[in-house]
Design an enzyme around this catalytic site. Structure first.
Site, PDB file in Angstrom:
ATOM      1  N   GLY A  20      -8.045  50.989  63.666  1.00  0.00           N
ATOM      2  CA  GLY A  20      -6.925  51.115  62.734  1.00  0.00           C
ATOM      3  C   GLY A  20      -5.580  50.995  63.426  1.00  0.00           C
ATOM      4  N   LYS A  38     -13.157  44.673  55.921  1.00  0.00           N
ATOM      5  CA  LYS A  38     -11.979  45.429  55.492  1.00  0.00           C
ATOM      6  C   LYS A  38     -10.835  44.482  55.169  1.00  0.00           C
ATOM      7  CE  LYS A  38     -13.112  49.561  58.096  1.00  0.00           C
ATOM      8  NZ  LYS A  38     -12.831  50.084  59.432  1.00  0.00           N
ATOM      9  N   ARG A  68     -14.939  55.553  74.934  1.00  0.00           N
ATOM     10  CA  ARG A  68     -13.635  56.197  74.735  1.00  0.00           C
ATOM     11  C   ARG A  68     -13.384  57.297  75.766  1.00  0.00           C
ATOM     12  NH1 ARG A  68     -12.806  56.406  68.132  1.00  0.00           N
ATOM     13  NH2 ARG A  68     -11.558  54.498  68.105  1.00  0.00           N
ATOM     14  N   GLY A 119     -13.487  48.185  65.615  1.00  0.00           N
ATOM     15  CA  GLY A 119     -14.647  48.910  66.121  1.00  0.00           C
ATOM     16  C   GLY A 119     -15.928  48.100  66.059  1.00  0.00           C
TER      17      GLY A 119
HETATM   18  P1  ADP Z   1     -13.978  45.698  62.531  1.00  0.00           P
HETATM   19  O1  ADP Z   1     -14.555  47.074  62.664  1.00  0.00           O
HETATM   20  O2  ADP Z   1     -14.305  44.822  63.699  1.00  0.00           O
HETATM   21  O3  ADP Z   1     -12.523  45.713  62.199  1.00  0.00           O
HETATM   22  P2  ADP Z   1     -14.825  45.527  59.773  1.00  0.00           P
HETATM   23  O4  ADP Z   1     -15.010  46.995  59.784  1.00  0.00           O
HETATM   24  O5  ADP Z   1     -13.757  44.955  58.931  1.00  0.00           O
HETATM   25  O6  ADP Z   1     -14.686  44.984  61.286  1.00  0.00           O
HETATM   26  O7  ADP Z   1     -16.167  44.819  59.301  1.00  0.00           O
HETATM   27  C1  ADP Z   1     -17.364  44.897  60.062  1.00  0.00           C
HETATM   28  C2  ADP Z   1     -18.568  44.761  59.184  1.00  0.00           C
HETATM   29  O8  ADP Z   1     -18.481  43.579  58.412  1.00  0.00           O
HETATM   30  C3  ADP Z   1     -19.861  44.629  59.950  1.00  0.00           C
HETATM   31  O9  ADP Z   1     -20.631  45.802  59.713  1.00  0.00           O
HETATM   32  C4  ADP Z   1     -20.543  43.395  59.356  1.00  0.00           C
HETATM   33  O10 ADP Z   1     -21.906  43.567  59.095  1.00  0.00           O
HETATM   34  C5  ADP Z   1     -19.786  43.202  58.062  1.00  0.00           C
HETATM   35  N1  ADP Z   1     -19.820  41.837  57.553  1.00  0.00           N
HETATM   36  C6  ADP Z   1     -19.301  40.734  58.106  1.00  0.00           C
HETATM   37  N2  ADP Z   1     -19.557  39.646  57.352  1.00  0.00           N
HETATM   38  C7  ADP Z   1     -20.241  40.066  56.275  1.00  0.00           C
HETATM   39  C8  ADP Z   1     -20.791  39.428  55.134  1.00  0.00           C
HETATM   40  N3  ADP Z   1     -20.692  38.123  54.965  1.00  0.00           N
HETATM   41  N4  ADP Z   1     -21.426  40.203  54.233  1.00  0.00           N
HETATM   42  C9  ADP Z   1     -21.537  41.527  54.412  1.00  0.00           C
HETATM   43  N5  ADP Z   1     -21.048  42.193  55.459  1.00  0.00           N
HETATM   44  C10 ADP Z   1     -20.410  41.472  56.397  1.00  0.00           C
HETATM   45 MG    MG Z   2     -15.148  48.519  61.202  1.00  0.00          MG
END
Ligand code: ADP
Ligand code: MG
Length: 411
Positions: free
Chosen positions: A389, A202, A36, A366
């Site tokens: 976000g 999320k 960043r 992220g």
């Molecule tokens: P991003 O930051 O890319 O938007 P999120 O914050 O929504 O993604 O989710 C990321 C997290 O989701 C990671 O830490 C990953 O370990 C978790 N994750 C993905 N699939 C699963 C699953 N099947 N069970 C538990 N955690 C998961």
């Molecule tokens: Mg995330």
């Protein structure tokens, strides 16, 4: 289109720049990823080369409107000094006596970093008095903090409004402009087929994105823990997988939306929703877990889904390889733990190959950005967004308050 720093004169001006330096740190306070900070260097260098004096504003952590010594910007200042190759002056307050004196004293080619904006109670409430005070420090406002642009805070929205009211320019920095250009392309006129890959945990944050992408994307691939909301919505067993009961009705609504569209739209116009055909399940969330593959609908009651299975990977890779535009937000599984990383790795590789064949590829989120980086594939993507976000709200079709307030081109 918003004006950028290329559209206004800055020579001899005091330029107030909002940056997003909310970087990850370890227990000993060391910055673990300086992306960043690094990504703002072109904006800062361009302004300095043009003869501006820079006053930087940034937030760090969640100090909740009070001074918290563990959240001072000193480590950030140190890193910026290294990356920019110039001395950085650091004020010990945000708008207090020191900040005010230093901001008056700096000259062309010099850089001042104000203390953590969130030490001020008025930052998150977008207090007009704080915004006015910040506005008084500069002749020009530049927002290069895409990752904070979805919040109407004093240093993102209020200050820009205050400066414009005084007839001062408020424009986008180069990083901000790049983010808006790449993400904007997804919603405007994406090369087709446009494939969106959505995963992670999320779910409720991403539902709005699916709803909006349904109108512009051709294919939506679902993975990660988001899958289990869709499984539940079809009354299927998800065992001990990550799942929040409030997500199932929303997933059910989305399933209905896609079904309805399929019924009324010609096949080539309908956006298709792909759900995993199979999963990797485990007895626990650990490196030494016992793992097996099961079909969708057949997750044992005592097992947790941790990744997409091989049939799903093959399916998704085929769709990705024929794509001309790809948006990826959210890992396909719990990739941080080695036995559960295959789905995310294979999808990342396929997205990388598609980029090499000329597809426009954008990584948002992220954890997704971290996954791609960990796999050494960041350089292969067209764009890795710095704002989790903010990128989601943008893709939901919302106008970001920190962007909306900036000067339009031609104005
Ligand atoms: P991003 O930051 O890319 O938007 P999120 O914050 O929504 O993604 O989710 C990321 C997290 O989701 C990671 O830490 C990953 O370990 C978790 N994750 C993905 N699939 C699963 C699953 N099947 N069970 C538990 N955690 C998961
Ligand atoms: Mg995330």
């Amino acid at each position: 289109m918003k004006k950028t720093i290329h559209d206004i004169p800055v020579e001899g001006k005091r330029v107030l720049v909002r940056v997003d330096y909310n970087v990850p740190i370890d227990e000993s306070g060391h910055i673990t990823d300086d992306a960043r900070i690094r990504e703002t260097i072109p904006t800062l260098q361009t302004l300095l080369n043009a003869g501006a004096a820079l006053i930087l504003m940034a937030h760090f952590g969640r100090p909740k409107g009070k001074v918290d010594d563990s959240m001072r910007l000193a480590p950030v200042s140190q890193k910026l000094q290294e990356l920019l190759g110039r001395d950085i002056q650091t004020a010990r307050d945000t708008v207090g006596l020191e900040a005010t004196a230093l901001s008056k004293a700096i000259g062309a080619g010099q850089v001042l970093l104000l203390e953590n904006t969130r030490f001020e109670a008025g930052e998150e409430t977008n207090d007009p008095i704080l915004a006015e005070k910040l506005a008084s420090f500069g002749d020009v406002y530049v927002n290069d903090a895409f990752g904070a642009a979805h919040r109407a805070h004093a240093s993102t929205e209020g200050v820009a409004r205050a400066m414009r009211a005084q007839g001062k320019p408020a424009v986008a920095g180069l990083l901000m402009a790049r983010e808006l250009e790449f993400l904007g392309q997804l919603l405007q006129d994406p090369p087709r087929p446009f494939v969106a890959i959505l995963g992670g945990v999320k779910v409720s944050d991403k539902i709005g994105v699916i709803r909006n992408l349904e109108e512009v994307a051709d294919e939506i691939l679902i993975g990660g823990a988001m899958s289990y909301a869709f499984e539940k919505a079809q009354n299927r067993e998800v065992g001990t997988s990550y799942f929040k009961s409030e997500d199932a009705p929303i997933a059910a609504e989305l399933l209905q939306l896609f079904k309805n569209n399929e019924a009324v739209l010609p096949a080539q116009d309908a956006c298709r929703l792909h759900l995993p055909k199979d999963f990797l399940v485990a007895d626990k969330d650990a490196e030494d877990a016992h793992i097996e593959y099961v079909e969708a609908g057949a997750i044992p009651a005592d097992k947790m889904g941790m990744d997409i299975g091989p049939k799903t990977i093959a399916d998704y890779v085929a769709v990705i390889e024929s794509a001309k535009t790809i948006l990826w937000n959210g890992p396909m599984g719990r990739f941080e733990v080695a036995p559960f990383s295959k789905g995310t790795l294979e999808i990342a590789r396929a997205v990388g190959r598609a980029t090499q064949k000329g597809a426009l590829t954008i990584i948002g989120g992220g954890d997704s950005a971290a996954a791609v980086k960990q796999m050494g594939l960041s350089e292969q993507m067209s764009h890795v967004s710095t704002g989790g976000g903010a990128s989601l709200e943008f893709l939901e079709g919302q106008e970001l308050p920190g962007v909306a307030v900036l000067d339009d081109k031609g104005s």
